[in-house]
Scaffold this motif. Structure first.
Motif, PDB file in Angstrom:
ATOM      1  N   PHE A   1      58.772  13.671 -21.327  1.00 41.42           N
ATOM      2  CA  PHE A   1      58.632  14.787 -23.124  1.00 41.42           C
ATOM      3  C   PHE A   1      59.666  13.860 -23.931  1.00 41.42           C
ATOM      4  N   THR A   2      60.320  12.363 -24.154  1.00 38.20           N
ATOM      5  CA  THR A   2      61.085  12.438 -25.304  1.00 38.20           C
ATOM      6  C   THR A   2      60.946  13.430 -26.958  1.00 38.20           C
ATOM      7  N   GLU A   3      59.689  13.477 -27.074  1.00 40.47           N
ATOM      8  CA  GLU A   3      60.114  13.870 -27.969  1.00 40.47           C
ATOM      9  C   GLU A   3      59.356  15.496 -27.945  1.00 40.47           C
ATOM     10  N   ASN A   4      59.110  16.477 -29.021  1.00 38.88           N
ATOM     11  CA  ASN A   4      59.421  17.570 -29.059  1.00 38.88           C
ATOM     12  C   ASN A   4      57.613  18.522 -29.020  1.00 38.88           C
ATOM     13  N   TYR A   5      57.527  17.842 -29.011  1.00 40.65           N
ATOM     14  CA  TYR A   5      55.508  17.809 -29.072  1.00 40.65           C
ATOM     15  C   TYR A   5      55.070  18.936 -27.577  1.00 40.65           C
ATOM     16  N   GLU A   6      54.203  19.428 -28.838  1.00 46.02           N
ATOM     17  CA  GLU A   6      53.243  20.523 -27.683  1.00 46.02           C
ATOM     18  C   GLU A   6      52.363  19.666 -26.427  1.00 46.02           C
ATOM     19  N   LEU A   7      51.990  20.366 -25.225  1.00 43.44           N
ATOM     20  CA  LEU A   7      51.073  19.602 -24.654  1.00 43.44           C
ATOM     21  C   LEU A   7      49.763  19.298 -25.689  1.00 43.44           C
ATOM     22  N   SER A   8      49.846  20.824 -26.269  1.00 42.96           N
ATOM     23  CA  SER A   8      48.871  19.605 -27.337  1.00 42.96           C
ATOM     24  C   SER A   8      48.072  18.717 -27.881  1.00 42.96           C
ATOM     25  N   MET A   9      49.456  18.320 -28.215  1.00 40.83           N
ATOM     26  CA  MET A   9      49.429  16.970 -29.373  1.00 40.83           C
ATOM     27  C   MET A   9      49.512  16.112 -29.018  1.00 40.83           C
ATOM     28  N   VAL A  10      49.686  15.870 -27.002  1.00 39.05           N
ATOM     29  CA  VAL A  10      50.050  14.235 -26.856  1.00 39.05           C
ATOM     30  C   VAL A  10      48.072  14.143 -26.905  1.00 39.05           C
ATOM     31  N   SER A  11      47.668  12.838 -25.841  1.00 37.00           N
ATOM     32  CA  SER A  11      46.305  12.754 -25.767  1.00 37.00           C
ATOM     33  C   SER A  11      46.232  12.696 -24.309  1.00 37.00           C
ATOM     34  N   ASN A  12      44.869  12.500 -23.613  1.00 34.11           N
ATOM     35  CA  ASN A  12      44.927  12.773 -22.075  1.00 34.11           C
ATOM     36  C   ASN A  12      45.567  11.085 -21.365  1.00 34.11           C
ATOM     37  N   VAL A  13      45.726  11.808 -20.315  1.00 32.19           N
ATOM     38  CA  VAL A  13      46.182  10.343 -19.961  1.00 32.19           C
ATOM     39  C   VAL A  13      45.682   9.032 -19.962  1.00 32.19           C
ATOM     40  N   LEU A  14      46.787   8.100 -19.902  1.00 32.97           N
ATOM     41  CA  LEU A  14      45.592   6.483 -20.335  1.00 32.97           C
ATOM     42  C   LEU A  14      45.506   5.733 -18.661  1.00 32.97           C
ATOM     43  N   SER A  15      46.940   5.900 -18.049  1.00 31.66           N
ATOM     44  CA  SER A  15      47.089   5.120 -16.447  1.00 31.66           C
ATOM     45  C   SER A  15      47.731   6.335 -16.021  1.00 31.66           C
ATOM     46  N   GLN A  16      48.635   5.616 -14.647  1.00 31.59           N
ATOM     47  CA  GLN A  16      49.127   6.044 -14.037  1.00 31.59           C
ATOM     48  C   GLN A  16      49.181   4.759 -12.652  1.00 31.59           C
ATOM     49  N   GLU A  17      50.455   5.535 -11.969  1.00 26.55           N
ATOM     50  CA  GLU A  17      51.706   5.010 -11.184  1.00 26.55           C
ATOM     51  C   GLU A  17      51.300   5.148 -10.405  1.00 26.55           C
ATOM     52  N   PRO A  18      51.537   5.443  -8.927  1.00 29.82           N
ATOM     53  CA  PRO A  18      50.587   4.731  -8.459  1.00 29.82           C
ATOM     54  C   PRO A  18      49.398   4.939  -8.421  1.00 29.82           C
ATOM     55  N   GLU A  19      47.724   4.185  -8.289  1.00 29.96           N
ATOM     56  CA  GLU A  19      46.384   3.753  -8.416  1.00 29.96           C
ATOM     57  C   GLU A  19      46.008   5.213  -7.824  1.00 29.96           C
ATOM     58  N   ALA A  20      44.488   5.672  -8.555  1.00 28.87           N
ATOM     59  CA  ALA A  20      44.310   6.235  -7.715  1.00 28.87           C
ATOM     60  C   ALA A  20      43.710   6.259  -6.448  1.00 28.87           C
ATOM     61  N   TYR A  21      43.914   6.952  -5.744  1.00 24.55           N
ATOM     62  CA  TYR A  21      42.764   6.703  -4.131  1.00 24.55           C
ATOM     63  C   TYR A  21      44.143   6.027  -3.617  1.00 24.55           C
ATOM     64  N   THR A  22      45.272   5.572  -3.863  1.00 24.98           N
ATOM     65  CA  THR A  22      46.268   5.407  -3.014  1.00 24.98           C
ATOM     66  C   THR A  22      46.577   6.444  -2.195  1.00 24.98           C
ATOM     67  N   GLU A  23      47.328   5.524  -0.719  1.00 23.98           N
ATOM     68  CA  GLU A  23      47.820   6.896   0.486  1.00 23.98           C
ATOM     69  C   GLU A  23      49.369   6.847  -0.370  1.00 23.98           C
ATOM     70  N   VAL A  24      49.850   7.829   0.106  1.00 26.01           N
ATOM     71  CA  VAL A  24      51.610   7.707  -0.198  1.00 26.01           C
ATOM     72  C   VAL A  24      51.923   9.215   0.484  1.00 26.01           C
ATOM     73  N   PRO A  25      52.929   8.812   1.023  1.00 27.05           N
ATOM     74  CA  PRO A  25      54.075  10.170   1.626  1.00 27.05           C
ATOM     75  C   PRO A  25      53.831  11.610   0.474  1.00 27.05           C
ATOM     76  N   ARG A  26      53.422  12.457   1.549  1.00 26.78           N
ATOM     77  CA  ARG A  26      53.574  13.955   0.982  1.00 26.78           C
ATOM     78  C   ARG A  26      54.846  13.561   0.087  1.00 26.78           C
ATOM     79  N   GLY A  27      55.210  14.194  -1.059  1.00 26.68           N
ATOM     80  CA  GLY A  27      55.924  14.245  -2.184  1.00 26.68           C
ATOM     81  C   GLY A  27      56.304  13.331  -2.580  1.00 26.68           C
TER      82      GLY A  27
END
Length: 100
Positions: free
Chosen positions: A59-85
């Motif tokens: 959040f580099t700008e001072n936008y309220e969370l209600s002003m931003v779009s939904n999540v477009l992508s994520q890293e790592p991808e969904a259903y990938t197994e990673v260490p807790r934390g």
């Protein structure tokens, strides 16, 4: 006792036929990364936290969370197994200011 006893130095060398060392087991349990694409960043952060993961978003700008779009992508991808934390980075759009 004095003088000290002498011993054969070959007893200090490892045997050639010894088995390989036992590999260390993972101490941090693996968790499955949930899919957070399509939901709001604040809810995505809650979902990831409940799974024992950290959410990284910028959040580099001072936008309220209600002003931003939904999540477009994520890293790592969904259903990938990673260490807790582990850290999951989410990407979204912020409103255009219209200025030059």
């Amino acid at each position: 006792m004095w003088p000290p006893r002498y011993f054969d130095s070959s007893t200090l060398l490892p045997l050639i036929n010894e088995p390989a060392p036992i590999p260390l087991k993972r101490t941090t349990p693996l968790v499955q990364v949930p899919g957070v694409v399509g939901i709001r960043p604040d809810y995505a952060g809650q979902i990831l936290t409940e799974k024992g993961l950290y959410c990284d978003y910028d959040f580099t700008e001072n936008y309220e969370l209600s002003m931003v779009s939904n999540v477009l992508s994520q890293e790592p991808e969904a259903y990938t197994e990673v260490p807790r934390g582990s850290v999951v980075r989410i990407y979204y759009e912020v409103p255009w200011s219209g200025g030059m």
